[in-house]
Design an enzyme around this catalytic site. Structure first.
Site, PDB file in Angstrom:
ATOM      1  N   MET A  28     -33.853  -3.128   2.894  1.00 32.68           N
ATOM      2  CA  MET A  28     -34.943  -3.785   3.478  1.00 32.68           C
ATOM      3  C   MET A  28     -34.414  -4.128   5.077  1.00 32.68           C
ATOM      4  O   MET A  28     -35.052  -4.873   5.462  1.00 32.68           O
ATOM      5  CB  MET A  28     -35.086  -5.278   2.639  1.00 32.68           C
ATOM      6  CG  MET A  28     -35.076  -4.910   1.083  1.00 32.68           C
ATOM      7  SD  MET A  28     -36.164  -6.355   0.423  1.00 32.68           S
ATOM      8  CE  MET A  28     -34.642  -7.656   0.576  1.00 32.68           C
ATOM      9  N   GLY A  29     -33.665  -3.458   5.673  1.00 32.61           N
ATOM     10  CA  GLY A  29     -33.481  -3.461   7.016  1.00 32.61           C
ATOM     11  C   GLY A  29     -32.563  -4.370   7.422  1.00 32.61           C
ATOM     12  O   GLY A  29     -31.841  -5.048   6.336  1.00 32.61           O
ATOM     13  N   HIS A  35     -24.692  -1.557   4.575  1.00 35.13           N
ATOM     14  CA  HIS A  35     -25.749  -0.387   4.389  1.00 35.13           C
ATOM     15  C   HIS A  35     -25.078   0.967   5.009  1.00 35.13           C
ATOM     16  O   HIS A  35     -25.458   1.799   4.532  1.00 35.13           O
ATOM     17  CB  HIS A  35     -27.095  -0.657   5.084  1.00 35.13           C
ATOM     18  CG  HIS A  35     -27.634  -1.779   4.844  1.00 35.13           C
ATOM     19  ND1 HIS A  35     -27.964  -2.996   5.406  1.00 35.13           N
ATOM     20  CD2 HIS A  35     -28.549  -2.192   3.695  1.00 35.13           C
ATOM     21  CE1 HIS A  35     -28.457  -4.042   5.076  1.00 35.13           C
ATOM     22  NE2 HIS A  35     -28.921  -3.678   3.744  1.00 35.13           N
ATOM     23  N   ASP A 148     -25.200  -5.891  -5.230  1.00 42.63           N
ATOM     24  CA  ASP A 148     -26.363  -6.163  -6.096  1.00 42.63           C
ATOM     25  C   ASP A 148     -26.061  -5.551  -7.172  1.00 42.63           C
ATOM     26  O   ASP A 148     -26.768  -4.454  -7.704  1.00 42.63           O
ATOM     27  CB  ASP A 148     -27.575  -5.714  -5.325  1.00 42.63           C
ATOM     28  CG  ASP A 148     -27.932  -6.412  -3.879  1.00 42.63           C
ATOM     29  OD1 ASP A 148     -28.151  -7.589  -3.966  1.00 42.63           O
ATOM     30  OD2 ASP A 148     -27.385  -5.732  -2.834  1.00 42.63           O
ATOM     31  N   VAL A 174     -18.851  -3.918   0.613  1.00 41.40           N
ATOM     32  CA  VAL A 174     -18.005  -3.990   2.046  1.00 41.40           C
ATOM     33  C   VAL A 174     -18.164  -5.613   2.537  1.00 41.40           C
ATOM     34  O   VAL A 174     -19.110  -6.125   2.232  1.00 41.40           O
ATOM     35  CB  VAL A 174     -18.814  -3.338   3.142  1.00 41.40           C
ATOM     36  CG1 VAL A 174     -18.191  -3.350   4.353  1.00 41.40           C
ATOM     37  CG2 VAL A 174     -18.896  -1.736   2.720  1.00 41.40           C
ATOM     38  N   SER A 183     -24.188  -9.234   4.135  1.00 38.29           N
ATOM     39  CA  SER A 183     -25.714  -9.282   3.663  1.00 38.29           C
ATOM     40  C   SER A 183     -26.555  -9.567   4.522  1.00 38.29           C
ATOM     41  O   SER A 183     -26.138 -10.578   5.737  1.00 38.29           O
ATOM     42  CB  SER A 183     -25.719 -10.595   2.577  1.00 38.29           C
ATOM     43  OG  SER A 183     -27.112 -10.757   2.422  1.00 38.29           O
TER      44      SER A 183
HETATM   45  P1  AMP Z   1     -30.694  -4.746   0.923  1.00 30.62           P
HETATM   46  O1  AMP Z   1     -31.233  -4.232   2.263  1.00 30.62           O
HETATM   47  O2  AMP Z   1     -30.032  -6.046   0.854  1.00 30.62           O
HETATM   48  O3  AMP Z   1     -31.797  -4.562  -0.079  1.00 30.62           O
HETATM   49  O4  AMP Z   1     -29.685  -3.917   0.686  1.00 30.62           O
HETATM   50  C1  AMP Z   1     -29.886  -2.264   0.619  1.00 30.62           C
HETATM   51  C2  AMP Z   1     -28.769  -1.562  -0.313  1.00 30.62           C
HETATM   52  O5  AMP Z   1     -27.617  -1.882   0.372  1.00 30.62           O
HETATM   53  C3  AMP Z   1     -28.660  -1.912  -1.669  1.00 30.62           C
HETATM   54  O6  AMP Z   1     -28.192  -1.111  -2.355  1.00 30.62           O
HETATM   55  C4  AMP Z   1     -27.656  -3.053  -1.579  1.00 30.62           C
HETATM   56  O7  AMP Z   1     -26.831  -3.418  -2.641  1.00 30.62           O
HETATM   57  C5  AMP Z   1     -26.589  -2.295  -0.433  1.00 30.62           C
HETATM   58  N1  AMP Z   1     -25.688  -3.415   0.077  1.00 30.62           N
HETATM   59  C6  AMP Z   1     -26.132  -4.599   0.837  1.00 30.62           C
HETATM   60  N2  AMP Z   1     -24.918  -5.330   1.184  1.00 30.62           N
HETATM   61  C7  AMP Z   1     -23.933  -4.535   0.894  1.00 30.62           C
HETATM   62  C8  AMP Z   1     -22.622  -4.762   1.130  1.00 30.62           C
HETATM   63  N3  AMP Z   1     -21.905  -5.700   1.424  1.00 30.62           N
HETATM   64  N4  AMP Z   1     -21.745  -3.840   0.730  1.00 30.62           N
HETATM   65  C9  AMP Z   1     -22.247  -2.611   0.231  1.00 30.62           C
HETATM   66  N5  AMP Z   1     -23.798  -2.286  -0.208  1.00 30.62           N
HETATM   67  C10 AMP Z   1     -24.431  -3.335   0.220  1.00 30.62           C
END
Ligand code: AMP
Length: 293
Positions: A28-29, A35, A148, A174, A183
């Protein structure tokens, strides 16, 4: 950067026709190093890496943070480029949803507890958009974060149930140096809330410590985690739970490959995190972050 479904399909079909394996990282950017770790994993394993940036309205309830969700397309482009991404897919909402959606993907039990309980419409929105993105991207390896954890379970379930030509790969969480899981929503934290936020990871560690000390009662492990959050004045606990890592059901007594999960609010930010643990001699290690007792 590609904005249309038609152009993305054309590029990826062309690459696959030449024998390339496609790696896909949906996001989601407001990208951060969590990421980036997924992008690097995709880069190492596959020939053409595509990352999508789409803040999916379907997975936000009306009272949630869709409109305020942080955005930084310029920063995201630089981060993606630096981590080996070949194509950024950045569709507008009307490109993804040109008409009102009639079809919803629901995966059932694995989506019901935890996040599903706190956010009742969330996983239908996630499952629907991920199915749609998989249909657009086509055969690929897709990389998701264990951050997640329940979402990863939802995505594995829909890919299997619907025979989608996608290999789902889970990647470790991470963290910042003080344990806070990275996050995009950490951007909502004030300085005081940011200082308090590592309580989530400490709570998970307290849960693991309770298991290591021999606790087999789920309520005792929940209590050990909740105490850490309750001790933090700026935190409000949503849930602290310990579940079977495969089914997300609560085993009683606790045994096997487990996942401990916490959700808590710090002001306007709702943060989630989780770690693995294994109880019992024959169980396999839960994850790269797992603990064996
Ligand atoms: P999001 O942009 O929050 O929807 O996350 C996109 C992807 O990045 C999802 O598969 C998340 O689980 C992953 N992600 C988000 N935060 C982390 C993190 N701290 N470590 C590893 N993967 C992450």
């Amino acid at each position: 950067m590609v904005a249309t479904v038609a152009e993305l399909r054309e590029r990826l079909d062309g690459a696959r026709a030449g024998g390339a394996v496609v790696g896909f990282v949906p996001t989601m950017g407001f990208l951060h190093d969590g990421h980036a770790s997924l992008m690097r994993a995709a880069r190492a394993d596959t020939d053409l890496v595509v990352t999508s940036i789409f803040v999916n309205p379907l997975q936000f309830a009306p009272h949630e943070d869709l409109d305020s969700y942080p955005r930084d397309l310029r920063g995201d482009t630089a981060l993606a480029e630096a981590n080996g991404v070949d194509l950024l897919f950045v569709p507008a909402a009307v490109e993804m949803y040109p008409e009102a959606m009639r079809t919803t993907v629901s995966v059932g039990e694995v989506a019901a507890p935890l996040e599903g309980h706190s956010r009742p419409t969330h996983f239908d929105g996630v499952a629907t958009v991920v199915t749609k993105l998989f249909a657009i991207v086509g055969p690929c390896r897709a990389y998701f974060g264990e951050k997640d954890f329940q979402q990863l379970a939802v995505v594995r379930t829909l890919a299997r149930d619907l025979s989608l030509p996608v290999e789902v790969v889970g990647c470790p969480t991470v963290r910042e140096a003080d344990g806070l899981a990275m996050s995009s929503r950490n951007a909502y934290l004030t300085a005081d809330e940011r200082a308090a936020a590592p309580a989530v990871h400490r709570a998970l560690q307290a849960g693991v410590a309770a298991l290591e000390a021999g606790a087999t009662d789920p309520a005792a492990v929940r209590r050990a985690m909740a105490e850490l959050i309750d001790a933090e004045a700026l935190a409000e606990l949503d849930y602290a739970e310990v579940v079977d890592a495969a089914t997300l059901a609560v085993p009683d007594p606790l045994r096997g490959t487990l996942r401990l999960l916490v959700a808590a609010r710090f002001g306007g930010a709702r943060l989630i995190d989780n770690v693995g643990a294994t109880v019992g001699a024959t169980a396999e290690a839960a994850s790269t972050e797992g603990s064996s007792t």
